[in-house]
Design a protein around this motif. Structure first.
Motif, PDB file in Angstrom:
ATOM      1  N   GLN A 218     -22.971  -4.454   8.448  1.00 25.72           N
ATOM      2  CA  GLN A 218     -22.968  -3.181   8.889  1.00 25.72           C
ATOM      3  C   GLN A 218     -22.687  -1.983   7.502  1.00 25.72           C
ATOM      4  N   VAL A 219     -23.218  -0.840   7.876  1.00 28.76           N
ATOM      5  CA  VAL A 219     -23.146   0.156   6.525  1.00 28.76           C
ATOM      6  C   VAL A 219     -22.537   1.169   7.097  1.00 28.76           C
ATOM      7  N   LYS A 220     -21.406   1.694   6.112  1.00 29.77           N
ATOM      8  CA  LYS A 220     -20.750   2.764   6.593  1.00 29.77           C
ATOM      9  C   LYS A 220     -21.294   4.055   5.575  1.00 29.77           C
ATOM     10  N   ALA A 221     -21.372   4.862   6.171  1.00 32.06           N
ATOM     11  CA  ALA A 221     -21.744   6.180   5.357  1.00 32.06           C
ATOM     12  C   ALA A 221     -20.632   7.091   5.384  1.00 32.06           C
ATOM     13  N   VAL A 222     -19.927   7.643   4.341  1.00 32.63           N
ATOM     14  CA  VAL A 222     -19.087   8.535   4.193  1.00 32.63           C
ATOM     15  C   VAL A 222     -19.652   9.816   3.757  1.00 32.63           C
ATOM     16  N   CYS A 223     -19.340  10.697   4.576  1.00 33.24           N
ATOM     17  CA  CYS A 223     -19.917  12.344   4.196  1.00 33.24           C
ATOM     18  C   CYS A 223     -19.222  13.428   4.409  1.00 33.24           C
ATOM     19  N   GLU A 224     -19.557  14.659   3.952  1.00 33.93           N
ATOM     20  CA  GLU A 224     -18.706  15.580   4.056  1.00 33.93           C
ATOM     21  C   GLU A 224     -18.973  16.252   5.686  1.00 33.93           C
ATOM     22  N   PRO A 225     -18.061  16.821   6.395  1.00 32.99           N
ATOM     23  CA  PRO A 225     -18.164  17.120   7.667  1.00 32.99           C
ATOM     24  C   PRO A 225     -19.645  17.884   7.818  1.00 32.99           C
ATOM     25  N   GLN A 226     -20.073  18.914   7.092  1.00 32.93           N
ATOM     26  CA  GLN A 226     -21.194  19.495   7.479  1.00 32.93           C
ATOM     27  C   GLN A 226     -22.679  18.614   7.508  1.00 32.93           C
ATOM     28  N   ALA A 227     -22.220  17.585   6.981  1.00 27.87           N
ATOM     29  CA  ALA A 227     -23.707  16.617   6.854  1.00 27.87           C
ATOM     30  C   ALA A 227     -23.792  15.466   8.061  1.00 27.87           C
ATOM     31  N   VAL A 228     -22.626  15.490   8.749  1.00 29.70           N
ATOM     32  CA  VAL A 228     -22.616  14.389   9.597  1.00 29.70           C
ATOM     33  C   VAL A 228     -23.693  14.222  10.583  1.00 29.70           C
ATOM     34  N   GLU A 229     -24.328  15.243  11.290  1.00 26.29           N
ATOM     35  CA  GLU A 229     -25.618  15.279  12.003  1.00 26.29           C
ATOM     36  C   GLU A 229     -26.625  14.670  11.206  1.00 26.29           C
ATOM     37  N   THR A 230     -26.964  15.157  10.236  1.00 28.73           N
ATOM     38  CA  THR A 230     -28.253  14.679   9.495  1.00 28.73           C
ATOM     39  C   THR A 230     -28.074  13.210   9.042  1.00 28.73           C
ATOM     40  N   VAL A 231     -26.663  12.644   8.652  1.00 26.36           N
ATOM     41  CA  VAL A 231     -26.477  11.148   8.396  1.00 26.36           C
ATOM     42  C   VAL A 231     -26.492  10.544   9.628  1.00 26.36           C
ATOM     43  N   ARG A 232     -26.050  10.692  10.626  1.00 29.56           N
ATOM     44  CA  ARG A 232     -26.111  10.197  11.890  1.00 29.56           C
ATOM     45  C   ARG A 232     -27.749  10.000  12.372  1.00 29.56           C
ATOM     46  N   ALA A 233     -28.433  11.138  12.261  1.00 33.61           N
ATOM     47  CA  ALA A 233     -29.764  11.080  12.856  1.00 33.61           C
ATOM     48  C   ALA A 233     -30.535  10.246  11.821  1.00 33.61           C
TER      49      ALA A 233
ATOM     50  N   ALA B  96       0.832  -1.126   0.116  1.00 32.11           N
ATOM     51  CA  ALA B  96       0.038   0.087  -0.088  1.00 32.11           C
ATOM     52  C   ALA B  96       0.721   1.158   0.145  1.00 32.11           C
ATOM     53  N   GLN B  97       0.274   2.354  -0.288  1.00 30.35           N
ATOM     54  CA  GLN B  97       0.945   3.694  -0.135  1.00 30.35           C
ATOM     55  C   GLN B  97      -0.131   4.806  -0.038  1.00 30.35           C
ATOM     56  N   CYS B  98       0.279   5.857   0.544  1.00 28.46           N
ATOM     57  CA  CYS B  98      -0.755   6.998   0.825  1.00 28.46           C
ATOM     58  C   CYS B  98      -0.941   7.693  -0.180  1.00 28.46           C
ATOM     59  N   LEU B  99      -2.259   7.811  -0.668  1.00 27.27           N
ATOM     60  CA  LEU B  99      -2.396   8.801  -1.970  1.00 27.27           C
ATOM     61  C   LEU B  99      -2.495  10.328  -1.423  1.00 27.27           C
ATOM     62  N   ARG B 100      -3.305  10.471  -0.161  1.00 21.32           N
ATOM     63  CA  ARG B 100      -3.521  11.719   0.196  1.00 21.32           C
ATOM     64  C   ARG B 100      -3.710  11.754   1.459  1.00 21.32           C
ATOM     65  N   ALA B 101      -3.233  12.669   2.427  1.00 21.44           N
ATOM     66  CA  ALA B 101      -3.417  12.600   3.810  1.00 21.44           C
ATOM     67  C   ALA B 101      -5.066  12.971   4.368  1.00 21.44           C
ATOM     68  N   ALA B 102      -5.216  12.459   5.399  1.00 23.25           N
ATOM     69  CA  ALA B 102      -6.583  12.722   6.058  1.00 23.25           C
ATOM     70  C   ALA B 102      -6.896  14.077   6.332  1.00 23.25           C
ATOM     71  N   ALA B 103      -5.808  14.985   6.525  1.00 22.89           N
ATOM     72  CA  ALA B 103      -6.189  16.336   6.815  1.00 22.89           C
ATOM     73  C   ALA B 103      -6.737  17.224   5.537  1.00 22.89           C
ATOM     74  N   ASP B 104      -6.130  16.776   4.252  1.00 22.56           N
ATOM     75  CA  ASP B 104      -6.202  17.334   2.966  1.00 22.56           C
ATOM     76  C   ASP B 104      -7.571  17.158   2.545  1.00 22.56           C
ATOM     77  N   TRP B 105      -8.634  16.420   3.245  1.00 19.11           N
ATOM     78  CA  TRP B 105      -9.830  16.050   2.730  1.00 19.11           C
ATOM     79  C   TRP B 105     -10.405  15.311   3.796  1.00 19.11           C
ATOM     80  N   PRO B 106     -11.025  15.991   5.004  1.00 17.45           N
ATOM     81  CA  PRO B 106     -11.164  15.271   6.251  1.00 17.45           C
ATOM     82  C   PRO B 106     -12.844  15.127   6.020  1.00 17.45           C
ATOM     83  N   LEU B 107     -13.020  14.052   5.369  1.00 22.08           N
ATOM     84  CA  LEU B 107     -14.325  13.326   5.370  1.00 22.08           C
ATOM     85  C   LEU B 107     -14.774  12.693   6.531  1.00 22.08           C
ATOM     86  N   ARG B 108     -16.027  12.426   6.886  1.00 24.60           N
ATOM     87  CA  ARG B 108     -16.388  11.611   8.110  1.00 24.60           C
ATOM     88  C   ARG B 108     -17.058  10.408   7.664  1.00 24.60           C
TER      89      ARG B 108
END
Ligand code: PMV
Length: 336
Positions: free
Chosen positions: A289-304, A167-179
């Motif tokens: 299990q279902v994993k939902a990947v979202c942009e940070p501003q959507a996390v509360e809506t997705v969680r609810a 494996a190798q890193c394509l992009r750092a987590a901080a570059d695109w901090p999805l939730r």
């Protein structure tokens, strides 16, 4: 030299966005396809390895309990490191997960990435991350990816000895901090493990060749979507890869149904959210299990939305995190 050689490490699970399914070499755990994943934050495995020249055999304790079934796999992984170091010392391995084991949350990925990292340090082996990725892969394919943080690609590789299937890193987590919001729909251990599921799919599913043929295109789309931080493109290719992997498994003989009714209901809810403009997509591994990947501003809506889906037992929220790394042994807080 003292008879005890010890180190501890932490690694986090990863979730594939372009899936690995199928092996080109089962003994070396070489994948039939490349894959792209995100390494999570907040969920972890912490492992302490203590080589002791006086021990008669390896011991493995997971979450406070001796785990006989996994012990053999742990020993085989340690053998690879012992061979490199030229020693025969047995080890006492104590490991802890802060999330349910064997419930489709990639505990083997974080587990073996942490084990290799701790064992290499305990033996004084100066291994590169790439070398650790190769060793982790031998124990559990997806563990190759948890050596790295953020957005990670594990290469199919061309060599028969697997040295280039790392494996190798394509992009750092901080570059695109999805939730990521994980919806737990069952706490039962899965019936058919990923290795058996992959073997059965390759041998009996009529879609196997089509799966292999399209993977390079999916990887290219995902790579460029990650480089451009293009959420919609990543969403489309990730859902496509997930559904295609399950279609392949469903069409095996006997068919592999990793989902339950709640899994399917959660997928519909996530699709409906995205249809109404919420930046979210789903992925599902070899379990319910279902994993939902979202942009940070959507996390509360997705969680609810997922928490309100009938049958969802729990939701776990996490971010994207770092690769495997050494920690202080007392961070484990568990008895040997
Ligand atoms: O690493 P394994 O052998 O547990 O296989 C993982 C397979 C999937 O989780 C379904 C897909 C992936 O790429 O992680």
């Amino acid at each position: 030299m003292p008879p005890v050689h010890e180190a501890a490490a932490q690694a986090q699970p990863n979730i594939a966005l372009v899936k690995y399914w199928g092996k080109r070499d089962a003994a070396l755990n070489l994948p039939a396809v490349g894959s792209i994943s995100i390494t999570l934050d907040g969920l972890w495995t912490r492992t302490r390895v203590r080589f002791d020249e006086r021990l008669p055999q390896d011991r493995f304790v997971l979450d406070g309990r001796a785990d006989e079934r996994e012990a053999a796999r742990v020993s085989r992984c340690l053998d690879l490191l012992r061979e490199r170091a030229g020693v025969r010392w047995r080890a006492d391995v104590v490991s802890r997960n802060n999330f349910p084991t064997a419930a489709g949350l990639a505990s083997s990925a974080s587990g073996f990435a942490a084990l290799v990292t701790a064992a290499a340090a305990a033996l004084g082996l100066p291994l590169s991350a790439t070398e650790k990725s190769e060793l982790a892969r031998r124990a559990s394919g997806s563990a190759a990816r948890s050596i790295f943080g953020g957005y990670v690609e594990w290469a199919h590789g061309r060599r028969a000895d697997g040295k280039d299937s790392v494996a190798q890193c394509l992009r750092a987590a901080a570059d695109w901090p999805l939730r990521v919001v994980v919806a737990i729909t069952s706490r039962a251990a899965k019936e058919v493990g990923s290795s058996e599921g992959m073997r059965r799919s390759a041998e009996t599913s009529p879609y196997h060749a089509a799966w292999i043929a399209a993977q390079e295109d999916d990887l290219a789309v995902a790579r460029s979507a990650i480089a451009a931080r293009d959420f919609q493109r990543l969403a489309e290719v990730a859902e496509h890869s997930c559904l295609k992997m399950h279609a392949l498994a469903l069409a095996a003989r006997p068919g592999l149904i990793y989902w339950n009714g709640t899994t399917v209901e959660a997928l519909h809810r996530i699709r409906a959210l995205r249809g109404s403009g919420v930046p979210v997509f789903f992925t599902v591994d070899a379990g319910p299990q279902v994993k939902a990947v979202c942009e940070p501003q959507a996390v509360e809506t997705v969680r609810a939305a997922l928490a309100a889906t009938p049958g969802v037992l729990d939701v776990i929220e996490c971010g994207l995190g770092a690769g495997a790394r050494l920690i202080e042994a007392d961070a484990l807080e568990c008895a040997a």
